[in-house]
Design a protein around this motif. Structure first.
Motif, PDB file in Angstrom:
ATOM      1  N   ARG A  84      36.647  54.931  47.858  1.00 36.23           N
ATOM      2  CA  ARG A  84      37.240  53.903  47.528  1.00 36.23           C
ATOM      3  C   ARG A  84      36.552  52.921  46.860  1.00 36.23           C
ATOM      4  O   ARG A  84      36.812  52.382  45.667  1.00 36.23           O
ATOM      5  N   LYS A  85      35.476  52.738  47.401  1.00 41.32           N
ATOM      6  CA  LYS A  85      34.368  51.811  46.544  1.00 41.32           C
ATOM      7  C   LYS A  85      34.028  52.441  45.138  1.00 41.32           C
ATOM      8  O   LYS A  85      33.813  51.714  44.145  1.00 41.32           O
ATOM      9  N   ARG A  86      33.739  53.638  45.031  1.00 42.29           N
ATOM     10  CA  ARG A  86      33.239  54.436  43.796  1.00 42.29           C
ATOM     11  C   ARG A  86      34.422  54.144  42.762  1.00 42.29           C
ATOM     12  O   ARG A  86      34.167  53.891  41.423  1.00 42.29           O
ATOM     13  N   ALA A  87      35.538  54.358  43.176  1.00 38.56           N
ATOM     14  CA  ALA A  87      36.843  54.089  42.168  1.00 38.56           C
ATOM     15  C   ALA A  87      36.878  52.580  41.653  1.00 38.56           C
ATOM     16  O   ALA A  87      37.422  52.414  40.832  1.00 38.56           O
ATOM     17  N   LEU A 117      33.920  41.988  49.416  1.00 39.75           N
ATOM     18  CA  LEU A 117      33.558  43.215  50.124  1.00 39.75           C
ATOM     19  C   LEU A 117      33.849  43.194  51.611  1.00 39.75           C
ATOM     20  O   LEU A 117      34.398  44.180  52.243  1.00 39.75           O
ATOM     21  N   GLN A 118      33.690  41.903  52.295  1.00 37.30           N
ATOM     22  CA  GLN A 118      34.024  41.717  53.606  1.00 37.30           C
ATOM     23  C   GLN A 118      35.541  41.853  53.785  1.00 37.30           C
ATOM     24  O   GLN A 118      36.000  42.550  54.769  1.00 37.30           O
ATOM     25  N   LYS A 119      36.475  41.325  52.879  1.00 36.31           N
ATOM     26  CA  LYS A 119      37.735  41.323  52.834  1.00 36.31           C
ATOM     27  C   LYS A 119      38.329  42.675  52.886  1.00 36.31           C
ATOM     28  O   LYS A 119      38.981  43.043  53.594  1.00 36.31           O
ATOM     29  N   PHE A 120      37.753  43.601  52.029  1.00 30.63           N
ATOM     30  CA  PHE A 120      38.163  44.891  51.656  1.00 30.63           C
ATOM     31  C   PHE A 120      37.821  45.792  52.776  1.00 30.63           C
ATOM     32  O   PHE A 120      38.745  46.729  53.167  1.00 30.63           O
ATOM     33  N   ALA A 121      36.716  45.576  53.407  1.00 32.79           N
ATOM     34  CA  ALA A 121      36.234  46.418  54.570  1.00 32.79           C
ATOM     35  C   ALA A 121      37.020  46.125  55.710  1.00 32.79           C
ATOM     36  O   ALA A 121      37.521  47.273  56.133  1.00 32.79           O
ATOM     37  N   SER A 122      37.444  44.899  55.994  1.00 36.25           N
ATOM     38  CA  SER A 122      38.323  44.645  57.119  1.00 36.25           C
ATOM     39  C   SER A 122      39.942  45.249  56.845  1.00 36.25           C
ATOM     40  O   SER A 122      40.308  45.946  57.777  1.00 36.25           O
ATOM     41  N   VAL A 123      40.298  45.138  55.803  1.00 37.96           N
ATOM     42  CA  VAL A 123      41.553  45.551  55.606  1.00 37.96           C
ATOM     43  C   VAL A 123      41.478  47.156  55.508  1.00 37.96           C
ATOM     44  O   VAL A 123      42.391  47.677  56.031  1.00 37.96           O
ATOM     45  N   HIS A 124      40.427  47.645  54.763  1.00 36.14           N
ATOM     46  CA  HIS A 124      40.282  49.343  54.801  1.00 36.14           C
ATOM     47  C   HIS A 124      40.394  49.844  56.277  1.00 36.14           C
ATOM     48  O   HIS A 124      41.166  50.760  56.293  1.00 36.14           O
TER      49      HIS A 124
END
Length: 134
Positions: free
Chosen positions: A85-88, A98-105
């Protein structure tokens, strides 16, 4: 930026934490945060990085650490969907995003990813068919 993740024995992501540095100060902060929320584990599997040993000695849980050649596979495999997902998204530019995305992911991945090793084949096929029917 460095992403620290705690994964349980079934492969579910328990905690995600982002830091600017990967050093002896960041490791105990992450471990204390994870242990405060989820309790003290019976074992902690890490890679061979020496800062984990120093951090666990500082916290007082050095005897719970396990280091093995393939012992860390469950953690490494839990990173794969996140890396894809990060690559996309073509990397993150701020620590906050990054912190928001990591927790939601982590929450959505734990909810929607079927843990194949926890159910038998027939139940897995029924759930997959029901999910693809919509």
């Amino acid at each position: 930026m460095y992403l620290w993740r705690a994964v349980d024995h079934e492969g579910e992501i328990l905690e995600s934490f982002v830091t600017k540095a990967r050093d002896k100060d960041a490791a105990p902060r992450f471990m204390k945060k994870a242990m405060k929320r989820h309790g003290s584990p019976t074992t902690i599997v890490t890679d061979g990085l020496r800062l984990y040993k120093a951090a666990m000695t500082e916290i007082g849980i050095r005897e719970k650490q396990e280091v093995g050649r393939w012992a860390n596979n469950r953690v490494e495999n839990s990173h794969l969907p996140f890396r894809r997902r990060k690559r996309a998204m073509q990397r993150f530019r701020r620590m906050k995003t990054l912190q928001k995305f990591a927790s939601v992911h982590a929450n959505t991945c734990n909810h929607f990813c079927v843990q194949r090793h926890l159910v038998d084949r027939q139940t897995y096929k029924e759930r997959r068919s029901a999910g693809l029917a919509y």
